[in-house]
Motif scaffolding. Structure first.
Motif, PDB file in Angstrom:
ATOM      1  N   PHE A   1       0.799  -1.230   0.000  1.00  0.00           N
ATOM      2  CA  PHE A   1       0.000   0.000   0.000  1.00  0.00           C
ATOM      3  C   PHE A   1       0.832   1.281   0.000  1.00  0.00           C
ATOM      4  O   PHE A   1       0.289   2.369  -0.114  1.00  0.00           O
ATOM      5  N   ARG A   2       2.123   1.155   0.183  1.00  0.00           N
ATOM      6  CA  ARG A   2       2.946   2.373   0.285  1.00  0.00           C
ATOM      7  C   ARG A   2       4.254   2.211  -0.505  1.00  0.00           C
ATOM      8  O   ARG A   2       4.996   1.259  -0.291  1.00  0.00           O
ATOM      9  N   SER A   3       4.484   3.176  -1.380  1.00  0.00           N
ATOM     10  CA  SER A   3       5.758   3.247  -2.097  1.00  0.00           C
ATOM     11  C   SER A   3       6.235   4.691  -2.047  1.00  0.00           C
ATOM     12  O   SER A   3       5.439   5.606  -1.804  1.00  0.00           O
ATOM     13  N   TYR A   4       7.529   4.867  -2.280  1.00  0.00           N
ATOM     14  CA  TYR A   4       8.084   6.225  -2.238  1.00  0.00           C
ATOM     15  C   TYR A   4       8.926   6.469  -3.487  1.00  0.00           C
ATOM     16  O   TYR A   4       9.627   5.570  -3.970  1.00  0.00           O
ATOM     17  N   ILE A   5       8.836   7.693  -3.971  1.00  0.00           N
ATOM     18  CA  ILE A   5       9.677   8.121  -5.095  1.00  0.00           C
ATOM     19  C   ILE A   5      10.391   9.400  -4.664  1.00  0.00           C
ATOM     20  O   ILE A   5       9.808  10.248  -3.989  1.00  0.00           O
ATOM     21  N   VAL A   6      11.657   9.505  -5.051  1.00  0.00           N
ATOM     22  CA  VAL A   6      12.455  10.646  -4.600  1.00  0.00           C
ATOM     23  C   VAL A   6      12.872  11.517  -5.786  1.00  0.00           C
ATOM     24  O   VAL A   6      13.298  10.998  -6.818  1.00  0.00           O
ATOM     25  N   ASP A   7      12.757  12.802  -5.583  1.00  0.00           N
ATOM     26  CA  ASP A   7      13.386  13.774  -6.492  1.00  0.00           C
ATOM     27  C   ASP A   7      14.328  14.592  -5.614  1.00  0.00           C
ATOM     28  O   ASP A   7      13.913  15.555  -4.970  1.00  0.00           O
ATOM     29  N   SER A   8      15.578  14.177  -5.575  1.00  0.00           N
ATOM     30  CA  SER A   8      16.506  14.779  -4.611  1.00  0.00           C
ATOM     31  C   SER A   8      16.843  16.228  -4.951  1.00  0.00           C
ATOM     32  O   SER A   8      17.096  17.036  -4.067  1.00  0.00           O
TER      33      SER A   8
END
Lengths: 248, 309
Positions: free
Chosen positions: A73-80
């Protein structure tokens, strides 16, 4: 005119210094993120493409550095570069935007790690500090005198790759031990599994076994982008633009 | 006969195990006069005869030793410092990191323990730091020769039960450089060991205990353990440079194949050992250490080589 050329060349150099592709896994699925095209490809363990998802609707601007799934149910995407972390739902649609740089005034490292339901492990862009973010409260957990090369955290602990060693911490942040590595290998990234730790150096991957405490080296034609499930090592070949696997 | 086992002492007073009790005895004056060649005439592991006036005990005689570990005393050249005797197992402790595995040190002691016919086991501690390829090469080399190498980690409690099994009911000596984790290993075998050490130690360094004096401790498993000081330099007391070849098992085995019967395996033509070292049949580091020890024995022959009279 010279200034424009300089600005363009600076933008290009910044763009290509970032990893275009990143690999991660959850369960028996492998996720290949094309950060520049904002596209996520999902493969099974036999390297069969199962799904292709466009992530352009999550953020129109910027570049995605890293994708990680915590649970179904949870994912993360990063734009550093923009200092944002995007929380995605079970359909990989945007659920919440965490503006770390804007809210907390720190630049972030391109990898983040969910360590609990509402808890993220974040590192500084300068690679000298590690924080936890819980319910929007940022707390400094570790400070490194020598900047780290890469980190990885999962439910079993935190692994920090330095030039000469890997420091292992418990999930609670308690120091467990150091593993001494060969600094001449120029290791560049780290990935722990249940049985050991994979460390990537140019054209070679080293597996450190938790049980035997020994290192096993394997030459391969890959990029720095890799992940592992059990004893299967997956990597993305930037020459052939194909996902490949090696059994160690 | 009042037979006792020496646990530790300072050259004059010795604590011995006698009929299940630990008692303090004094060295008989006569024994002090037999020390012209030896620094500390009595050492842990010695079986001794006690004399008593009904009140106090005097250490009257050291019974013949089966074997001994010794080194040249730090002061007074040509004097022998016997560290321990009557050892069932010599447990040679090294570590993979801080300090790094030092094969030169190991090989000196292995040669010496072969000369003294003490069964020796190698413990490579701190493997939680990871065993790098170089150390693996050394470990495999020792195993190839026939030595038992036990990889341990005090931090992660790896293979400590093997050490416990080896030491059960035996007199074992732990030997190794400072910092390799000898005392920590012993603590894990017998959790009361640290307390025993602290109770008897007169040395401390800002609260951190470091073994300074060789002592024999009774363990809860029924064995006795000799905890020895960290040793930087291990002298080859009583070894002739010409005999060294006999105490490297892999070299001794190949010696009959050499062209000359009295080959010392340094630069002689037709030497089977040099040939084996060149083709990897015997580990290269062992042969290099053989040459280094040989040279040191040759150069210090006046210092080290002094046969028992």
């Amino acid at each position: 005119m010279k200034i424009i050329f300089f600005a363009i060349s600076l933008m290009i150099s910044q763009l290509f210094s970032r990893e275009n592709f990143t690999l991660s896994n959850f369960g028996d699925q492998i996720y290949l993120l094309n950060g520049f095209d904002k596209e996520l490809k999902i493969f099974d363990m036999n390297l069969t493409l199962q799904k292709k998802i466009s992530l352009k609707n999550i953020s129109q601007s910027g570049f995605f550095d890293f994708f990680i799934r915590y649970d179904p149910f949870r994912s993360y995407i990063v734009d550093s570069e923009s200092g944002n972390i995007f929380l995605l739902d079970e359909n990989l649609a945007l659920k919440k935007r965490l503006e770390i740089e804007k809210s907390h005034g720190i630049r972030i490292y391109r990898k983040v790690f969910p360590i609990d339901y509402n808890s993220l492990l974040i590192a500084s862009y300068e690679k000298d500090k590690i924080y936890t973010l819980e319910n929007n409260f940022l707390k400094e957990r570790l400070s490194c005198d020598d900047g780290f090369i890469d980190i990885y955290a999962d439910r079993n602990g935190l692994y920090i790759l330095f030039e000469k060693m890997i420091s292992v911490y418990s999930p609670e942040g308690i120091f467990k031990n150091n593993i001494i590595i060969d600094k001449t290998k120029n290791y560049e990234s780290i990935y722990p599994t249940i049985s050991g730790i994979f460390i990537k150096s140019p054209n070679e991957v080293t597996e450190f076994s938790f049980s035997s405490k020994k290192f096993k080296h394997l030459k391969y034609d890959g990029s720095s982008v890799f992940t592992a499930i059990d004893s299967l090592f997956y990597y993305f070949s930037e020459d052939s633009l194909k996902l490949k696997a090696i059994k160690l | 006969m009042n037979k006792a086992l020496v646990l530790y002492g300072n050259g004059i007073d010795y604590t011995v195990s006698y009929e299940g009790n630990e008692i303090i005895t004094h060295l008989k004056g006569r024994l002090l006069h037999t020390t012209k060649r030896s620094h500390h005439p009595v050492c842990p592991g010695d079986f001794v005869r006690l004399e008593t006036d009904g009140k106090d005990y005097v250490l009257a005689e050291v019974l013949p030793r089966i074997n001994k570990i010794s080194r040249p005393a730090n002061y007074g050249i040509r004097k022998e410092q016997v560290i321990a005797s009557n050892i069932d197992y010599l447990i040679l402790v090294a570590s993979v990191y801080s300090p790094k595995l030092n094969t030169g040190f190991l090989d000196r002691i292995l040669a010496y323990s072969n000369m003294q016919q003490i069964e020796t086991k190698i413990v490579v501690n701190k493997i939680d730091y990871g065993i790098c390829d170089e150390e693996l090469y050394y470990i495999d080399g020792y195993r190839k020769i026939g030595y038992e190498v036990i990889e341990t980690s005090v931090l992660e409690n790896i293979n400590i039960e093997i050490i416990n099994e080896i030491t059960k009911g035996k007199i074992s000596a732990f030997l190794g450089n400072s910092g390799v984790g000898k005392s920590s290993l012993l603590n894990l075998i017998d959790p009361s060991f640290k307390q025993k050490v602290n109770d008897t130690s007169s040395y401390s360094l800002k609260g951190k205990h470091t073994t300074k004096q060789a002592r024999l401790f009774k363990l809860s498993n029924g064995g006795y353990i000799l905890d020895t000081p960290g040793i930087r330099e291990f002298g080859m007391w009583n070894m002739d440079f010409e005999e060294l070849k006999n105490f490297f098992p892999e070299i001794y085995k190949l010696s009959p194949e050499c062209k000359y019967q009295n080959c010392l395996h340094t630069n002689e033509p037709g030497c089977a050992v040099i040939k084996a070292a060149n083709n990897g049949e015997i580990p290269e580091f062992r042969y290099e250490n053989y040459l280094k020890i040989f040279q040191s024995l040759y150069e210090n022959r006046h210092l080290y080589f002094k046969k028992d009279q």
